[in-house]
Design an enzyme around this catalytic site. Structure first.
Site, PDB file in Angstrom:
ATOM      1  N   ASP A   1      47.222  34.338  70.432  1.00  0.00           N
ATOM      2  CA  ASP A   1      47.125  35.529  69.595  1.00  0.00           C
ATOM      3  C   ASP A   1      47.318  36.708  70.541  1.00  0.00           C
ATOM      4  O   ASP A   1      46.456  36.999  71.366  1.00  0.00           O
ATOM      5  CB  ASP A   1      45.765  35.627  68.892  1.00  0.00           C
ATOM      6  CG  ASP A   1      45.787  36.660  67.759  1.00  0.00           C
ATOM      7  OD1 ASP A   1      46.631  37.583  67.826  1.00  0.00           O
ATOM      8  OD2 ASP A   1      44.977  36.546  66.828  1.00  0.00           O
TER       9      ASP A   1
ATOM     10  N   ASP B   1      43.349  32.094  66.189  1.00  0.00           N
ATOM     11  CA  ASP B   1      42.178  32.951  66.032  1.00  0.00           C
ATOM     12  C   ASP B   1      40.907  32.334  66.615  1.00  0.00           C
ATOM     13  O   ASP B   1      39.867  33.012  66.670  1.00  0.00           O
ATOM     14  CB  ASP B   1      41.934  33.266  64.552  1.00  0.00           C
ATOM     15  CG  ASP B   1      42.920  34.271  64.005  1.00  0.00           C
ATOM     16  OD1 ASP B   1      43.360  35.144  64.778  1.00  0.00           O
ATOM     17  OD2 ASP B   1      43.264  34.180  62.813  1.00  0.00           O
TER      18      ASP B   1
ATOM     19  N   GLU C   1      51.489  34.159  66.830  1.00  0.00           N
ATOM     20  CA  GLU C   1      51.380  34.862  65.563  1.00  0.00           C
ATOM     21  C   GLU C   1      52.661  35.568  65.132  1.00  0.00           C
ATOM     22  O   GLU C   1      53.000  35.593  63.945  1.00  0.00           O
ATOM     23  CB  GLU C   1      50.243  35.888  65.651  1.00  0.00           C
ATOM     24  CG  GLU C   1      49.956  36.553  64.330  1.00  0.00           C
ATOM     25  CD  GLU C   1      48.646  37.325  64.339  1.00  0.00           C
ATOM     26  OE1 GLU C   1      48.135  37.604  63.253  1.00  0.00           O
ATOM     27  OE2 GLU C   1      48.148  37.645  65.428  1.00  0.00           O
TER      28      GLU C   1
ATOM     29  N   THR D   1      43.628  43.333  65.851  1.00  0.00           N
ATOM     30  CA  THR D   1      44.564  44.453  65.869  1.00  0.00           C
ATOM     31  C   THR D   1      43.935  45.730  65.344  1.00  0.00           C
ATOM     32  O   THR D   1      44.173  46.817  65.866  1.00  0.00           O
ATOM     33  CB  THR D   1      45.826  44.115  65.031  1.00  0.00           C
ATOM     34  OG1 THR D   1      46.264  42.798  65.346  1.00  0.00           O
ATOM     35  CG2 THR D   1      46.936  45.091  65.314  1.00  0.00           C
TER      36      THR D   1
ATOM     37  N   HIS E   1      37.047  40.316  56.656  1.00  0.00           N
ATOM     38  CA  HIS E   1      37.243  39.116  57.466  1.00  0.00           C
ATOM     39  C   HIS E   1      36.133  38.090  57.295  1.00  0.00           C
ATOM     40  O   HIS E   1      36.310  36.924  57.629  1.00  0.00           O
ATOM     41  CB  HIS E   1      37.353  39.488  58.949  1.00  0.00           C
ATOM     42  CG  HIS E   1      38.578  40.279  59.261  1.00  0.00           C
ATOM     43  ND1 HIS E   1      38.772  40.893  60.480  1.00  0.00           N
ATOM     44  CD2 HIS E   1      39.676  40.569  58.517  1.00  0.00           C
ATOM     45  CE1 HIS E   1      39.940  41.519  60.468  1.00  0.00           C
ATOM     46  NE2 HIS E   1      40.492  41.337  59.295  1.00  0.00           N
TER      47      HIS E   1
ATOM     48  N   ASP F   1      51.414  44.329  70.144  1.00  0.00           N
ATOM     49  CA  ASP F   1      51.361  42.961  69.641  1.00  0.00           C
ATOM     50  C   ASP F   1      52.608  42.185  70.051  1.00  0.00           C
ATOM     51  O   ASP F   1      52.544  41.102  70.630  1.00  0.00           O
ATOM     52  CB  ASP F   1      51.248  42.989  68.108  1.00  0.00           C
ATOM     53  CG  ASP F   1      50.140  42.101  67.580  1.00  0.00           C
ATOM     54  OD1 ASP F   1      49.725  41.177  68.294  1.00  0.00           O
ATOM     55  OD2 ASP F   1      49.701  42.319  66.442  1.00  0.00           O
TER      56      ASP F   1
ATOM     57  N   ILE G   1      47.408  40.000  70.233  1.00  0.00           N
ATOM     58  CA  ILE G   1      46.282  40.939  70.094  1.00  0.00           C
ATOM     59  C   ILE G   1      45.427  40.425  68.950  1.00  0.00           C
ATOM     60  O   ILE G   1      45.761  40.593  67.780  1.00  0.00           O
ATOM     61  CB  ILE G   1      46.711  42.382  69.797  1.00  0.00           C
ATOM     62  CG1 ILE G   1      47.517  42.964  70.953  1.00  0.00           C
ATOM     63  CG2 ILE G   1      45.473  43.258  69.563  1.00  0.00           C
ATOM     64  CD1 ILE G   1      47.888  44.422  70.753  1.00  0.00           C
ATOM     65  N   ASP G   2      44.341  39.776  69.310  1.00  0.00           N
ATOM     66  CA  ASP G   2      43.382  39.341  68.302  1.00  0.00           C
ATOM     67  C   ASP G   2      42.437  40.509  68.053  1.00  0.00           C
ATOM     68  O   ASP G   2      41.797  41.001  68.980  1.00  0.00           O
ATOM     69  CB  ASP G   2      42.604  38.125  68.817  1.00  0.00           C
ATOM     70  CG  ASP G   2      41.638  37.585  67.773  1.00  0.00           C
ATOM     71  OD1 ASP G   2      42.034  37.471  66.610  1.00  0.00           O
ATOM     72  OD2 ASP G   2      40.477  37.307  68.130  1.00  0.00           O
TER      73      ASP G   2
END
Length: 352
Positions: free
Chosen positions: A137, A289, A74, A142, A236, A49, A139-140
């Protein structure tokens, strides 16, 4: 404005960041044991990340030296500057240098730990409606990354509050359709790079750099024939609400649940026809995101809106002010989907 050099820089940055992430994925057991930290929002943060964010920052600033640089991203380096973060920072710096030197076209010399910290902290911009801002982002998805499932490096450019280009690097996404099938099929070559520029469509190519092909969203008009994507993690998005909407539409296929903005990429090439996202009450959507994924879908002929049918507004800073949730589909299905969403929300007002 063509944004040609900006898109080229974005594709290079995201591809190299994905390469770093893939290197981390090869030592997954070590990652799980030592390179996962906890953020205040309780989602895991990995060496990848931080490293991904640093690589993107370095590449964009090198490729576009004449432009003022603003990055909304992020991560920040706070934990890495503590004594407890020294070992992690050393590993990040090693990975970043390995990644930058692996690209023969990259003229960046060895970077120091302080260089890496500065690059990570370049992502502290608040964005907004004035000027240009990159949105990242690193690593969208994670959790998907940690499981060896879907994740993406998602990079977009805002110009005066409007998303004008976006890139999704999806290292684990098969080049062939995942609609209604196992996303881990051994018969599929994996690693996709989606790119979109305002007014010029959406393209997909292998992460290895082969020629891009133009993609388009599904042309399905009958909701009963549609398949839909939703978040893998129940935390989510409210799967029960999505299920109610699908039932009201008459959708027969079960949902395809995958992590990250890889869903936007898959939708842009017609793997499915609908993406539903309804976060639990109190959650605030961040612009990183959705910014890249949004333009990837809209340039492929799709539509993205909140639950009331309003377009997403990326000009208000680091967060999206939304009406309940996000819905994505093609232009023919959107009216019936919006109707079903509103009816289900009216039936379950207390759930949001």
């Amino acid at each position: 404005m063509s944004y040609h050099k900006e898109l080229a820089a974005a594709k290079k940055a995201a591809s190299l960041a994905a390469r770093l992430c893939q290197q981390c994925g090869k030592v997954q057991k070590v990652l799980l044991q030592s390179d996962v930290q906890s953020k205040s929002d309780k989602s895991p943060v990995t060496v990848a990340d931080y490293g991904s964010q640093a690589v993107v920052s370095f590449i964009l600033q090198r490729e576009l030296p004449s432009e003022s640089f603003s990055l909304v991203a992020e991560e920040d380096s706070g934990d890495l500057r503590k004594d407890s973060g020294r070992e992690t920072l050393a590993r990040i710096t090693e990975l970043v240098n390995d990644t930058l030197t692996s690209d023969g076209r990259c003229s960046i010399s060895q970077v120091s730990k302080e260089d890496v910290l500065t690059a990570i902290d370049s992502g502290k911009s608040e964005g907004g409606s004035n000027g240009r801002h990159w949105v990242l982002d690193p690593i969208d998805g994670t959790k998907g990354f940690l499981r060896g499932d879907q994740y993406a490096t998602a990079l977009a450019l805002l110009d005066e509050g409007k998303v004008v280009l976006g890139v999704l690097a999806c290292p684990n996404l098969p080049l062939a359709s995942i609609g209604g099938q196992d996303q881990h099929s051994s018969h599929n070559q994996v690693g996709c790079l989606f790119s979109a520029k305002i007014g010029e469509g959406t393209y997909m190519q292998p992460l290895d750099g082969s020629s891009p092909i133009k993609v388009h969203v599904s042309a399905i008009e009958n909701p009963e024939e549609a398949s839909f994507f939703e978040s893998f993690e129940a935390a989510h998005s409210m799967h029960d609400l999505s299920s109610s909407i699908a039932k009201k539409l008459g959708v027969k296929a079960p949902p395809v649940r995958i992590d990250s903005q890889a869903k936007y990429g898959a939708l842009s090439r017609g793997d499915g026809a609908i993406y539903l996202r309804f976060p639990h009450k109190g959650y605030r959507e961040k612009i990183w995101d959705h910014a890249a994924g949004c333009i990837v879908v809209t340039e492929a002929g799709g539509e993205v809106s909140d639950a009331a049918g309003n377009p997403l507004d990326f000009a208000k800073g680091r967060y999206l002010d939304l009406e309940t949730g996000i819905i994505v589909t093609n232009k023919k299905l959107m009216p019936s989907l919006l109707k079903a969403v509103q009816e289900c929300l009216d039936e379950k007002p207390s759930s949001l």
